[in-house]
Design an enzyme around this catalytic site. Structure first.
Site, PDB file in Angstrom:
ATOM      1  N   HIS A 180       0.833  -1.207   0.000  1.00 17.63           N
ATOM      2  CA  HIS A 180       0.000   0.000   0.000  1.00 17.63           C
ATOM      3  C   HIS A 180       0.872   1.263   0.000  1.00 17.63           C
ATOM      4  O   HIS A 180       0.727   2.137  -0.852  1.00 17.63           O
ATOM      5  CB  HIS A 180      -0.915  -0.023   1.235  1.00 17.63           C
ATOM      6  CG  HIS A 180      -1.804   1.170   1.357  1.00 17.63           C
ATOM      7  ND1 HIS A 180      -3.134   1.133   1.003  1.00 17.63           N
ATOM      8  CD2 HIS A 180      -1.578   2.440   1.775  1.00 17.63           C
ATOM      9  CE1 HIS A 180      -3.665   2.331   1.190  1.00 17.63           C
ATOM     10  NE2 HIS A 180      -2.746   3.143   1.678  1.00 17.63           N
ATOM     11  N   GLU A 181       1.767   1.340   0.962  1.00 21.27           N
ATOM     12  CA  GLU A 181       2.597   2.546   1.075  1.00 21.27           C
ATOM     13  C   GLU A 181       3.513   2.684  -0.137  1.00 21.27           C
ATOM     14  O   GLU A 181       3.809   3.793  -0.583  1.00 21.27           O
ATOM     15  CB  GLU A 181       3.402   2.539   2.378  1.00 21.27           C
ATOM     16  CG  GLU A 181       2.551   2.542   3.658  1.00 21.27           C
ATOM     17  CD  GLU A 181       1.489   3.638   3.690  1.00 21.27           C
ATOM     18  OE1 GLU A 181       1.696   4.700   3.067  1.00 21.27           O
ATOM     19  OE2 GLU A 181       0.430   3.427   4.326  1.00 21.27           O
ATOM     20  N   HIS A 191       3.373   6.894  -6.821  1.00 16.11           N
ATOM     21  CA  HIS A 191       2.642   8.093  -7.246  1.00 16.11           C
ATOM     22  C   HIS A 191       3.551   9.328  -7.151  1.00 16.11           C
ATOM     23  O   HIS A 191       3.491  10.226  -7.989  1.00 16.11           O
ATOM     24  CB  HIS A 191       1.415   8.232  -6.338  1.00 16.11           C
ATOM     25  CG  HIS A 191       0.294   9.064  -6.898  1.00 16.11           C
ATOM     26  ND1 HIS A 191      -0.821   9.360  -6.153  1.00 16.11           N
ATOM     27  CD2 HIS A 191       0.100   9.671  -8.093  1.00 16.11           C
ATOM     28  CE1 HIS A 191      -1.641  10.101  -6.881  1.00 16.11           C
ATOM     29  NE2 HIS A 191      -1.110  10.313  -8.054  1.00 16.11           N
ATOM     30  N   HIS A 247       1.698   4.491  -2.858  1.00 17.51           N
ATOM     31  CA  HIS A 247       1.778   5.954  -2.686  1.00 17.51           C
ATOM     32  C   HIS A 247       3.144   6.461  -3.162  1.00 17.51           C
ATOM     33  O   HIS A 247       3.253   7.505  -3.806  1.00 17.51           O
ATOM     34  CB  HIS A 247       1.627   6.337  -1.212  1.00 17.51           C
ATOM     35  CG  HIS A 247       0.224   6.281  -0.689  1.00 17.51           C
ATOM     36  ND1 HIS A 247      -0.823   6.945  -1.283  1.00 17.51           N
ATOM     37  CD2 HIS A 247      -0.304   5.661   0.401  1.00 17.51           C
ATOM     38  CE1 HIS A 247      -1.936   6.731  -0.580  1.00 17.51           C
ATOM     39  NE2 HIS A 247      -1.651   5.959   0.440  1.00 17.51           N
TER      40      HIS A 247
HETATM   41 ZN   LIG Z   1      -2.962   5.180   1.979  1.00 17.20          ZN
END
Ligand SMILES: [Zn+2]
Length: 675
Positions: A464-465, A471, A468
């Site tokens: 998940h991290e 991105h 990010h």
């Molecule tokens: Zn998040």
């Protein structure tokens, strides 16, 4: 001696010189940087030349360059490696920074220049990105009240000030109620509780100065208690106390605070020219309107409710088999659901753990990024703020892309949770600036010489991290204000939640989920049970969540209710809330909505993002290859490189050819089969 935070950083990749910075350097650096920012703002506002994009909007983009650099370093260490001095600095910086923010947004001369540029925007030769930055800059000023004069401006200021006081009181009352209740457990009260719950209850007892183990209202204790305790009477007692947080009467009651908050939010929205607070809040989101949010929630609600009702019937039979009459109650759900889970997918975490080694899972995140986007990762040495911190240079075809920093282990000085931040964001206005991206997690640190092992949840968090981080790392824009993760709140979780899907790709687990001692791949049966357990009881989870989101929306998309509790009851009645499930967060303790306005009229956004990530991953599934190069390229070109340079809905449409549908989410949550 010069302050190392203010000097040029002659370090590898321009990383902060953490080996030279001491805590005493932060305050003078922030004071100096704020003075520079203020001088920059004054120079822009008082510039005798006619306003244009470069001398106003671009100058504004650069005004806080020094401040951003200093705070980037500070907030990184303050969150990941705090100490009393850094805590105190954080408290001191908050009012300093908010005062500066208000000065800028209330600067009439500055706003007049932005307004003048806005009025001639069609005559100016602006790129699409510049037009977008101009629109967002102006919108930020307008939304904070720059167009208001006299009495209206005064009222807005008063409403905002009062709202911030109410938010703090709400949080403090909730904490007081959570700390104020505990239930002693005698020797006869321990039936069904596994060792770890007993140990947690004992530790809680010690903390409360009691000789007995106790149940408290901390989620990490009450939830397992409700899952495992065989004592229905105690479960009910604990559940009732948990549900009554913030609604116990007296000084800590949050119900009147909720009512006043909703009234002031409506006033704030009206002063700014919006009909409702939801209209105001959703203007900047991908969803755009309350109706779009309601449509999405209701599409998920009906199948979730059907699935939960089917589950409730099964759990109720288990209750009756235990000799109890009457309906299944909220304090029964977790208990019978846990029994059923055990029967369906008994998953021994201890058996699973050796297969999920931190280092192999980090390799897996890198390998997926390599196959999808051609990124390579090579370890580098540079000054770090803590010895556990690791760094890599990220390259593509030999060219520098970013620095990626991983800080994985829990420690007392780190705040809880996991997050991604950019100490330096990508931009091209002040040169070709590439990002420094940090992932911070709280995984258990192994004993010396042993490999760090993760739970399945931990591994998901890691992916998940890292989503990010991608991105940020793949960002390719000119202006920092729209770089990387500077996107709408209901869009920002798309890259992160999407990346979690690659953890579940069988090829990835087969290659990287290898046993710490034997090196063997995870057996297929264990893999299946692991993936099955991850989506268990989704009807319940979806219902308790969507009900909260519907109430949050209902509070904000019409006139403020005089009695929020009555409004909550009406909404639950309307949507047909199942008897044995209650809202995940009822109004008197709904901190997302009342502790501040971050998630007010925005609690839906978790679900919104999940709809999108499921729908986006389906693009790879439809192509028949989770690493399909064409789809990966399109994902980077549309979503991952664009930051906030284009409206989120338009970005998504250019990736998928349409807006997201809920089908993939319902399938992923196992809700598509319910009658
Ligand atoms: Zn998040």
């Amino acid at each position: 001696m010069t302050n190392p935070l203010l000097a040029d950083w002659d370090t590898p990749f321009g990383l902060p010189p953490f080996d030279q910075i001491s805590d005493d350097d932060y305050m003078p650096a922030v004071e100096e940087a704020l003075a520079v920012s203020r001088a920059n703002i004054a120079a822009i506002a008082e510039n005798p030349e006619a306003p244009d994009f470069a001398n106003t909007v671009e100058a504004l983009e650069r005004a806080d360059d020094l401040l951003g650099r200093v705070l980037g370093a500070f907030y990184n260490v303050a969150g990941a490696d705090s100490n009393p001095a850094r805590d105190a600095l954080q408290r001191d910086f908050a009012p300093m920074l908010s005062a500066y923010g208000s000065e800028v947004s209330e600067n009439k001369a500055l706003f007049a220049r932005i307004e003048a540029i806005w009025d001639q925007r069609d005559a100016l030769d602006l790129t699409d990105e510049q037009r977008r930055v101009l629109m967002l800059t102006r919108r930020g000023f307008v939304r904070s009240g720059a167009q208001l004069e006299g009495e209206a401006a005064k009222k807005l200021r008063a409403a905002k000030a009062r709202l911030s006081v109410l938010g703090t009181e709400f949080t403090q009352n909730l904490l007081a109620d959570e700390r104020g209740w505990s239930m002693r457990l005698g020797p006869d009260d321990m039936g069904g509780l596994p060792d770890f719950v007993v140990a947690t209850a004992k530790a809680a007892g010690v903390e409360k100065g009691a000789n007995n183990p106790v149940v408290t209202l901390s989620r990490s204790l009450i939830v397992p208690f409700l899952q495992f305790s065989e004592r229905r009477d105690l479960r009910q007692k604990a559940y009732d106390a948990w549900g009554a947080r913030g609604a116990n009467g007296g000084k800590t009651d949050n119900r009147t605070i909720a009512a006043e908050t909703l009234r002031l939010r409506e006033e704030r929205a009206n002063l700014l020219g919006y009909n409702t607070f939801a209209d105001f809040k959703l203007e900047t989101e991908m969803a755009g309107t309350p109706q779009a949010v309601r449509d999405l929630l209701m599409q998920v609600w009906e199948p979730a409710k059907a699935s939960a009702q089917a589950d409730a019937a099964i759990l109720e039979r288990m209750l009756h088999a235990d000799g109890f009459d009457g309906p299944l109650e909220p304090w029964d759900w977790r208990y019978y659901s846990e029994k059923r889970r055990k029967a369906l997918h008994d998953l021994d975490e201890a058996l699973l753990k050796p297969y999920l080694q931190l280092d192999r899972m980090i390799e897996a995140t890198f390998a997926c990024a390599n196959r999808l986007f051609g990124l390579s990762f090579a370890p580098i040495e540079a000054p770090v703020y803590h010895p556990d911190v690791r760094m890599w240079e990220v390259t593509r075809d030999g060219a520098h892309v970013a620095v990626f920093i991983g800080d994985y282990f829990a420690r007392g000085s780190k705040r809880s949770g996991a997050w991604c931040s950019a100490m330096r964001a990508q931009q091209r206005l002040s040169g070709d600036i590439r990002p420094h991206v940090v992932n911070v997690c709280n995984f258990a640190k192994p004993e010396e010489g042993k490999p760090a092992l993760l739970s399945y949840d931990d591994a998901r968090t890691l992916f998940h991290e890292f989503g990010h981080a991608l991105h940020q790392m793949l960002s390719d824009v000119t202006y920092e204000s729209i770089s990387g993760t500077s996107v709408a709140r209901d869009f920002v979780e798309l890259p992160s939640q999407l990346y979690e899907h690659w953890l579940e790709v069988p090829d990835v687990l087969a290659e990287f989920a290898t046993h710490a001692e034997t090196g063997e791949a995870m057996p297929e049966d264990l893999l299946k049970r692991m993936l099955g357990a991850a989506t268990y009881d989704m009807g319940f989870a979806t219902v308790e969540y969507v009900a909260s989101a519907m109430v949050d929306l209902g509070f904000h998309d019409g006139p403020a209710p005089a009695d929020p509790m009555q409004k909550q009851a009406e909404i639950l009645e309307q949507i047909g809330m199942p008897h044995a499930i209650r809202m995940r967060h009822a109004t008197p303790h709904f901190a997302h909505v009342f502790a501040g306005d971050g998630y007010s009229s925005g609690y839906y956004s978790y679900m919104w993002s999940e709809v999108m990530d499921a729908d986006a991953f389906a693009a790879f599934e439809e192509a028949g290859d989770p690493f399909d190069p064409e789809i990966a390229k399109l994902l980077e070109e549309t979503v991952l490189s664009s930051g906030g340079s284009v409206d989120a809905a338009a970005l998504y449409k250019s990736f998928r050819g349409r807006l997201p549908g809920v089908e993939a989410l319902l399938k992923g949550r196992g809700l598509d089969v319910a009658a």
